[in-house]
Motif scaffolding. Structure first.
Motif, mmCIF file in Angstrom:
data_model
loop_
_atom_site.group_PDB
_atom_site.id
_atom_site.type_symbol
_atom_site.label_atom_id
_atom_site.label_comp_id
_atom_site.label_asym_id
_atom_site.label_seq_id
_atom_site.Cartn_x
_atom_site.Cartn_y
_atom_site.Cartn_z
ATOM 1 N N LEU A 13 15.424 21.043 38.774
ATOM 2 C CA LEU A 13 15.562 20.144 39.927
ATOM 3 C C LEU A 13 15.977 20.875 41.203
ATOM 4 O O LEU A 13 15.364 20.671 42.262
ATOM 5 C CB LEU A 13 16.540 19.016 39.590
ATOM 6 C CG LEU A 13 16.057 18.018 38.529
ATOM 7 C CD1 LEU A 13 17.154 17.006 38.209
ATOM 8 C CD2 LEU A 13 14.786 17.315 38.987
ATOM 9 N N PRO A 14 16.992 21.755 41.177
ATOM 10 C CA PRO A 14 17.311 22.517 42.394
ATOM 11 C C PRO A 14 16.160 23.416 42.841
ATOM 12 O O PRO A 14 15.985 23.636 44.046
ATOM 13 C CB PRO A 14 18.538 23.345 41.988
ATOM 14 C CG PRO A 14 19.139 22.612 40.855
ATOM 15 C CD PRO A 14 17.995 21.994 40.126
ATOM 16 N N GLN A 15 15.393 23.940 41.896
ATOM 17 C CA GLN A 15 14.245 24.761 42.257
ATOM 18 C C GLN A 15 13.224 23.959 43.054
ATOM 19 O O GLN A 15 12.666 24.454 44.044
ATOM 20 C CB GLN A 15 13.580 25.331 40.992
ATOM 21 C CG GLN A 15 14.383 26.399 40.290
ATOM 22 C CD GLN A 15 13.724 26.872 39.011
ATOM 23 O OE1 GLN A 15 12.956 26.132 38.378
ATOM 24 N NE2 GLN A 15 14.005 28.093 38.609
ATOM 25 N N ILE A 16 12.994 22.722 42.646
ATOM 26 C CA ILE A 16 12.038 21.869 43.355
ATOM 27 C C ILE A 16 12.551 21.544 44.749
ATOM 28 O O ILE A 16 11.788 21.541 45.724
ATOM 29 C CB ILE A 16 11.768 20.586 42.544
ATOM 30 C CG1 ILE A 16 11.050 20.930 41.231
ATOM 31 C CG2 ILE A 16 10.939 19.592 43.365
ATOM 32 C CD1 ILE A 16 10.826 19.737 40.320
ATOM 33 N N VAL A 17 13.862 21.263 44.876
ATOM 34 C CA VAL A 17 14.442 20.966 46.192
ATOM 35 C C VAL A 17 14.312 22.172 47.115
ATOM 36 O O VAL A 17 13.898 22.050 48.279
ATOM 37 C CB VAL A 17 15.919 20.549 46.044
ATOM 38 C CG1 VAL A 17 16.572 20.405 47.420
ATOM 39 C CG2 VAL A 17 16.034 19.244 45.265
ATOM 40 N N LEU A 18 14.676 23.350 46.613
ATOM 41 C CA LEU A 18 14.568 24.574 47.417
ATOM 42 C C LEU A 18 13.119 24.846 47.792
ATOM 43 O O LEU A 18 12.828 25.243 48.929
ATOM 44 C CB LEU A 18 15.138 25.757 46.638
ATOM 45 C CG LEU A 18 15.072 27.123 47.325
ATOM 46 C CD1 LEU A 18 15.851 27.108 48.641
ATOM 47 C CD2 LEU A 18 15.610 28.216 46.401
#
Length: 320
Positions: A13-18
């Motif tokens: 999830l943080p990878q997608i946001v970044l």
């Protein structure tokens, strides 16, 4: 197992946001904006500036990003300035074609790769192995776009076996048998062209796995106990060598993304790859950011799928 999947999701999830932030910032750094080159130069500059203000193009980047991502979460990816339609509808039309192209490519890839890899690994250092290995070396050295152009010229124009552009014959009524046949005919040549190049990774990987497995202690033990050669290969070597190929499946998805960009443009196939390049040249920023975001999410999810499959195949890699 579920703990491992949950931990991977928390990382994903943080990878997608970044990824979404980076994509938006890179789009902002592109020259011009969504209105550049699309408005009559004779129009009053004040009217153009008023339109930019109305569309929020003069807002700070973080405000534009907030508006864009909040809309994306609701399924609203904005409006295409070139096609004059919602980006979600435009992508929906193209996504179906790219999906079936990717599925066909994966099927053809594994239909070719598994027999070649098994033959090359089982009979390594024979003439058959040397022939297959030579093919993989040529495949590694051949750019996909060059190979696709040759395939189009030979089988599309010279021999006329396949259509040379489009995804279906004009005038064909959707839902009919002729429509399905036409879709398959338009799909086969680009799918085969991609598969014949992408297959080399799987062939080499499977060959190496079989050769390595043949030397394992449990294989030597099975032979020492008097197990037949066919039983040793079918029950031990092939089974253990094919399992890592399943884990490699997710990364195949990532590789297909780059391939479709080239192949769809070469074959005039109306999919996401063709839409991506057209949107860049036409400065259709809302489409560019949406397509790149979807490609990036597909790559991240492909890696996630590979990790999950690999954890099922080999529980030792799970994070404790």
């Amino acid at each position: 197992m579920w703990k491992f999947i949950v931990r991977r999701l928390f990382i994903t999830l943080p990878q997608i946001v970044l990824l979404s932030v980076l994509i938006f910032l890179m789009a902002q750094m592109m020259p011009g904006d969504a209105l550049s080159g699309l408005i009559d130069p004779n129009i009053d500059p004040a009217a153009i500036e008023e339109q930019r203000e109305k569309l929020g193009l003069n807002n700070p980047w973080y405000e534009q990003y907030s508006d864009w991502i909040s809309g994306a979460l609701k399924g609203d990816l904005g409006q295409s300035f070139v096609y004059k339609m919602p980006v979600s509808d435009l992508i929906g039309q193209r996504l179906v074609n790219t999906f079936w192209l990717s599925v066909a490519t994966l099927i053809i890839t594994y239909l070719i790769a598994i027999p070649l890899g098994i033959t090359s690994g089982r009979y390594n250092d024979t003439w058959a192995d040397q022939l297959i290995t030579s093919y993989t070396y040529v495949g590694f050295a051949t750019p996909l776009f060059i190979f696709a152009l040759v395939m189009l010229w030979v089988f599309g124009y010279m021999l006329g076996w396949f259509p040379t552009s489009g995804s279906v014959a004009p005038g064909t009524e959707p839902g009919t048998f002729d429509y399905i046949v036409s879709k398959i005919q338009h799909l086969l040549l680009p799918a085969i062209s991609m598969a014949l190049i992408t297959v080399v990774n799987t062939v080499q990987y499977l060959r190496s796995e079989i050769i390595d497995t043949k030397q394992k202690d449990f294989i030597i033990t099975a032979r020492a106990k008097g197990a037949s050669e066919s039983r040793v290969y079918n029950r031990h070597i092939f089974r253990n060598s094919l399992l890592p190929i399943a884990a490699f499946f997710g990364f195949e998805i990532t590789g297909l993304i780059g391939g479709t960009v080239f192949v769809e443009n070469i074959f005039g196939y109306p999919g996401m790859g063709q839409l991506f390049l057209q949107s860049i040249t036409q400065r259709d920023y809302s489409v560019v950011t949406s397509v790149v975001l979807l490609f990036g999410i597909a790559s991240i999810l492909g890696a996630l799928i590979s990790d999950i499959i690999l954890s099922l195949v080999d529980p030792r890699i799970r994070i404790k």
